[in-house]
Scaffold this active site. Structure first.
Site, mmCIF file in Angstrom:
data_model
loop_
_atom_site.group_PDB
_atom_site.id
_atom_site.type_symbol
_atom_site.label_atom_id
_atom_site.label_comp_id
_atom_site.label_asym_id
_atom_site.label_seq_id
_atom_site.Cartn_x
_atom_site.Cartn_y
_atom_site.Cartn_z
ATOM 1 N N ASP A 1 0.832 -1.204 0.000
ATOM 2 C CA ASP A 1 0.000 0.000 0.000
ATOM 3 C C ASP A 1 0.871 1.260 0.000
ATOM 4 O OD1 ASP A 1 -2.286 1.546 0.218
ATOM 5 O OD2 ASP A 1 -3.011 0.627 2.070
ATOM 6 N N ASP B 1 -10.921 1.965 -2.715
ATOM 7 C CA ASP B 1 -11.419 1.766 -1.350
ATOM 8 C C ASP B 1 -12.938 1.835 -1.319
ATOM 9 O OD1 ASP B 1 -9.095 1.234 -0.060
ATOM 10 O OD2 ASP B 1 -8.736 3.273 0.631
HETATM 11 C C1 DGJ Z 1 -5.786 1.811 2.123
HETATM 12 C C2 DGJ Z 1 -6.172 0.570 1.383
HETATM 13 O O1 DGJ Z 1 -6.698 0.889 0.144
HETATM 14 C C3 DGJ Z 1 -7.142 -0.236 2.230
HETATM 15 O O2 DGJ Z 1 -7.580 -1.355 1.533
HETATM 16 C C4 DGJ Z 1 -6.472 -0.603 3.514
HETATM 17 O O3 DGJ Z 1 -5.408 -1.475 3.250
HETATM 18 C C5 DGJ Z 1 -5.993 0.626 4.233
HETATM 19 N N1 DGJ Z 1 -5.183 1.457 3.398
HETATM 20 C C6 DGJ Z 1 -5.223 0.258 5.482
HETATM 21 O O4 DGJ Z 1 -4.703 1.359 6.110
#
Ligand code: DGJ
Length: 709
Positions: A457, A525
C-alpha cells in the site's frame, strides 16, 4: 508454402523512411531534412508508397519548411508547440539540434540515433512491436557523451515519445478521472482546439488522473470505429500534453515527471525513459480495451497464466483492531466460504492502534500477536489458504521508532513545514540506505512469516519534496519510483512463490509500470457495488479483469451506507479478481452459505473472467454488464447489473457482439439454444428479476462442435 510476411520493422537508409507493422496497423516515420524524426502515419494498414504520396507540404514563413509533427519535439527550429525534449546546456543555450546518426533494426525493435550538432548529447528514439499485438512500445534513451570534465546537461523534460493522429475534422478525448474512492471514471469530451494536459504532480500515478487516453474522430462506438490510445508505464508523476490545432492536427507527447522538474545528465550517463505504449484499434472502444487487455496479459503481467486466488481481506471487517484470535476466527469462516488466500491488513505491527503511529516499525505488535505472526500464518496454511500480509513500506509515522532513529530518511525540505497526510510522511526510497533497509525488512518479513502474498500500500502523495545534500534533488521523483520497482523485482526473484497486490489508498497507483511487477491491484477503497460498476468499467478501458481486485463487503456499505443484496454485491465483484472483505463473523448462516455457493460458481467462471475476452454491455435505465468469452468461443459468461428499476421497464434483449454469427449456443440454466446471429442481432432476454439491485450471471456454451473449427 506460406507467403513471406513483410518484416514488422524496416528502415530504408536511403530515403530515411521507417515502417512498423502490427497485425492491424501501420506506423510510418521519416528522418526530416534537419535530422529530426518526423511523423508519417499511424492507422489502418496502408502501403508505404500510399503514405508517401499522401504527404502534404504546407510551407510558409511562419511554420518553416517542414511543419510535419516530430516524433519527439525539440526546442530549436520553427517549433512552437509542446517540446518532448527540453534541455539546457552549461552556456545557457536551450534545445537540441540533431544530426541523424543511423538506425538499427533488430527483431521487432527500431532504434533511431541522433546526436547534437554541437553539444555532447545523444538520443535514441526506440520503437518496439510484437507479432501478436497492435501495441507499439516507445521509449527514449538520452545520454551525455562528453568527457568527465564536461559540464552536466540539464534535462527539463524528456518524454518517451510523441504520437500523431491522421487529420480528421473533429476529435474526441476519452480519459480516466476521479479521486480517492472514486477512481477511473470515464470522461469523454470533444477535444479542445488547444493544449490539453493530463497529469499527476503527486509523485504517484494518482487517483485523480490515470496515465491513459483514447482519441477518436467523434465517430467511434463501443463496437466500431477507429480509436488511437496510449498508456504510460510509470508510477510516479507524469504528464501527457495533447495538442489539437485548428488545421485538424492532433499530437500528444507524454512521459514521466510533471512540469518544472529537471535533472542533470552527467558525463557518461544514459537515462532510459519509461515505456509509452500506443495502440491503434479499428474496432471501437471495446476493441481497443480488448487489445490492451491482451497486451497486458501477454506482455506486462508477471504471471498471466495463473488464476488469481479468491482472497479474504480483513480491513473492512476489523480495521486496525486486529489480533491473532480475531483473525483466526475470520480465517476459518473464510476457508469455509472457499477463500484461497487470507490477507491480514493494517494494524498488525509496531504501535499501530490507529493511523497515528507505528508505520515503519515492521515487527508484530506484541499485544495483538504475542507469538508473532507465524502461528497465524501456519493456521491459515493448515486451513488450505495462502497467507498474505499488508505493508506500506514507503511510509512512516513520525510517531515510530524508525522515524525517531532516521528523521533524515523522509522526503522533506528542512526549512518547510512538513505536511502530514494521514499522519504520515513518505520515505525517500531514492536514497540507497532507505532502499536497502526496505528490501531487507520486507525480505525478512516474507522469510520469517511464510508470507505468500504482500499487499503493498501507499497512502500519501509527495509534498515539500526535497533531498537535502543531494546535488540533483529532483532525482527524487525518478529514483524513488525506480528503487520501488527494483525492490519488488528483487523480492520476486528471491521468493519466486511470492505474489503481490499493488495498492495506493485504493487505485492511486494503477499503471503499466506497476502491473509489470505486481499480480493485481486494489481497484478502489470504495466497495459499494453500485459505485463499483462505474469504477470497474473505467478500469477495464485499459486494464484487464485479472488484475482488478473486487471485494464483497458488508451492507450497509461502510462508505456510502447503501444497502445492497449479497447476490448483487457478488455479481459485481465476480467481474474481477474476486475477494471478500466483509465481517464474516456477523454474516448469518444463510449469507455464509450463499457466499460459499457464489464463490464456488466464481471458481467455475474464473478462467473466463481472468483470461477471457471482455465485451462491455450497456442497456437503458442504467443497466450494464460485461460478457467474458473464452478465446476459443467454447464458453461465455455474462454478468449484468441493474441497480435501479425505472418506470417498471422490462429491459430489452441485450445484443451479444462477442458471439459468432454462424455458431449455436446453449444457455446453461434454461437449456435453450440460440443461434449466434440471433443473439447478436436481436439479443438475449436477460430475465432480470423486477425491482432494484437486479443482477444475473448467465452462462452460454457453444454446442455446434467448437473443436472442429
Ligand atoms: C488503504 C487501502 O486501500 C485499504 O484497503 C487498507 O489497506 C488501508 N489502506 C489500510 O490502512
Amino acid at each position: 508454402m506460406d507467403t513471406p510476411q513483410p518484416a514488422p520493422v524496416s528502415f530504408d537508409a536511403e530515403g530515411g523512411e521507417a515502417l512498423l507493422r502490427t497485425p492491424n496497423s501501420v506506423y510510418a516515420l521519416r528522418i526530416g531534412t534537419d535530422g529530426s524524426p518526423r511523423h508519417g502515419y499511424w492507422g489502418t494498414p496502408l502501403d508505404l508508397a500510399e503514405i508517401l504520396e499522401s504527404r502534404s507540404s504546407a510551407e510558409n514563413s511562419f511554420e518553416g519548411s517542414d511543419p510535419t509533427p516530430d516524433e519527439l519535439a525539440i526546442e530549436t527550429g520553427s517549433r512552437f508547440g509542446v517540446a518532448g525534449l527540453r534541455v539546457r546546456f552549461a552556456d545557457g543555450v536551450r534545445g537540441a539540434q540533431w544530426r541523424f546518426a543511423g538506425a538499427e533494426v533488430e527483431g521487432g525493435v527500431l532504434r533511431l540515433r541522433m546526436v547534437d550538432r554541437v553539444y555532447p548529447l545523444a538520443l535514441e528514439l526506440v520503437y518496439r512491436v510484437r507479432p501478436d499485438s497492435d501495441v507499439i512500445e516507445r521509449w527514449v534513451e538520452v545520454s551525455h557523451t562528453g568527457g568527465a570534465d564536461e559540464p552536466a546537461i540539464v534535462v527539463e523534460r524528456c518524454d518517451s515519445g510523441a504520437w500523431t493522429l491522421p487529420k480528421r475534422s473533429d476529435y474526441r478525448l476519452s480519459h480516466l478521472v476521479g479521486g480517492w474512492a472514486a477512481e477511473t471514471q470515464v470522461q469523454r469530451d470533444r477535444l479542445a482546439v488547444a493544449e490539453t494536459v493530463l497529469t499527476s504532480r503527486r509523485g504517484l500515478t494518482s487517483h485523480q488522473a490515470n496515465p491513459w487516453l483514447a482519441l477518436d474522430a467523434g465517430d467511434a462506438t463501443e463496437d466500431s470505429g477507429e480509436v488511437w490510445s496510449a498508456a504510460l508505464a510509470w508510477s510516479g508523476s507524469w504528464r501527457i500534453a495533447v495538442n489539437r490545432d485548428p488545421g485538424g492536427q492532433v499530437t500528444f507527447s507524454g512521459g514521466f515527471g510533471h512540469e518544472a522538474l529537471s535533472f542533470r545528465l552527467t558525463p557518461g550517463e544514459r537515462m532510459r525513459t519509461p515505456v509509452f505504449a500506443g495502440l491503434y484499434s479499428p474496432d471501437g472502444f471495446g476493441g481497443a480495451s480488448r487489445a490492451w487487455h491482451e497486451y497486458i496479459r501477454t506482455h506486462v503481467l508477471p504471471h498471466p497464466e495463473e488464476d488469481r486466488p479468491v482472497l479474504y481481506n480483513s480491513w473492512e471487517a476489523t480495521g486496525f483492531d486486529v489480533d491473532e484470535a480475531g483473525q483466526l476466527e475470520l480465517a476459518r469462516l473464510a476457508a469455509q466460504s472457499g477463500v484461497e488466500l487470507f490477507v491480514l491488513d493494517d494494524g498488525w505491527f509496531g504501535a499501530r492502534r490507529d493511523d497515528r503511529a507505528g508505520l515503519g516499525d515492521w515487527t508484530p505488535r506484541a499485544e495483538a500477536f504475542p507469538r508473532g505472526l507465524r502461528p497465524l500464518a501456519d493456521e491459515v496454511h493448515r486451513l488450505g489458504m495462502r497467507f498474505g500480509l499488508w505493508v506500506e513500506p514507503e511510509m512512516v509515522n513520525p510517531d515510530s521508532d524508525l522515524y525517531r532513529a532516521h528523521p533524515e530518511w523522509v522526503v522533506h525540505a528542512p526549512t518547510r513545514k512538513a505536511t502530514e497526510l494521514r499522519n504520515q510522511q513518505m520515505l525517500n526510497v531514492g536514497r540507497p540506505d532507505v532502499a536497502e533497509w526496505m528490501h531487507a525488512t520486507l525480505d525478512r518479513l516474507v522469510r520469517e512469516n511464510a508470507v505468500d502474498f504482500l499487499k503493498w500500500d501507499a497512502n500519501r502523495m509527495v509534498t515539500e519534496a526535497a533531498w537535502p545534500g543531494h546535488p540533483d534533488p529532483d532525482r527524487l521523483w525518478i529514483d524513488h519510483v525506480r528503487n520501488v520497482y527494483e525492490i519488488i523485482d528483487r523480492l520476486r526473484a528471491d521468493h519466486p512463490g511470492l505474489r503481490i497486490e499493488g495498492c495506493c489508498g485504493g487505485g492511486g497507483r494503477v499503471d503499466l509500470g506497476m502491473l509489470a511487477r505486481v499480480d493485481q491491484v486494489w481497484t478502489s477503497d470504495n466497495t459499494d457495488a453500485t459505485d463499483r460498476i462505474g469504477i470497474q468499467a473505467g478500469f477495464g478501458q485499459v486494464y484487464p479483469a485479472a488484475a482488478m481486485v473486487a471485494w464483497v463487503t458488508d451492507s450497509p456499505n461502510p462508505l456510502t451506507s447503501r444497502e445492497v443484496p449479497l447476490r448483487f454485491r457478488f455479481h459485481v465483484a465476480m467481474a474481477g479478481a474476486l475477494g471478500i472483505g466483509g465481517k464474516l463473523t456477523e454474516w448469518s448462516e444463510k449469507e455464509l452459505a450463499e457466499a460459499a455457493e457464489l464463490v464456488a460458481e466464481y471458481k467455475e467462471i474464473r478462467p473466463l473472467v481472468q483470461r477471457g475476452i471482455a465485451y462491455r454491455l450497456q442497456g437503458p435505465d442504467a443497466m450494464s454488464g460485461v460478457h467474458y468469452a473464452a478465446p476459443d468461443d467454447s464458453e461465455h459468461v455474462i454478468l449484468v447489473w441493474r441497480p435501479t428499476i425505472r418506470f417498471g421497464h422490462w429491459p430489452p434483449p441485450t445484443r451479444l457482439m462477442g458471439l459468432r454469427e454462424d455458431a449455436t449456443y446453449q444457455e446453461a440454466s434454461s437449456g435453450a439454444t440460440y443461434s449466434g446471429r440471433l443473439l447478436r442481432e436481436r439479443g438475449l432476454e436477460l430475465g432480470l428479476p423486477a425491482g432494484d439491485y437486479a443482477s444475473r450471471l448467465i452462462r452460454l456454451r457453444r454446442v455446434d462442435g467448437v473443436e472442429s473449427r
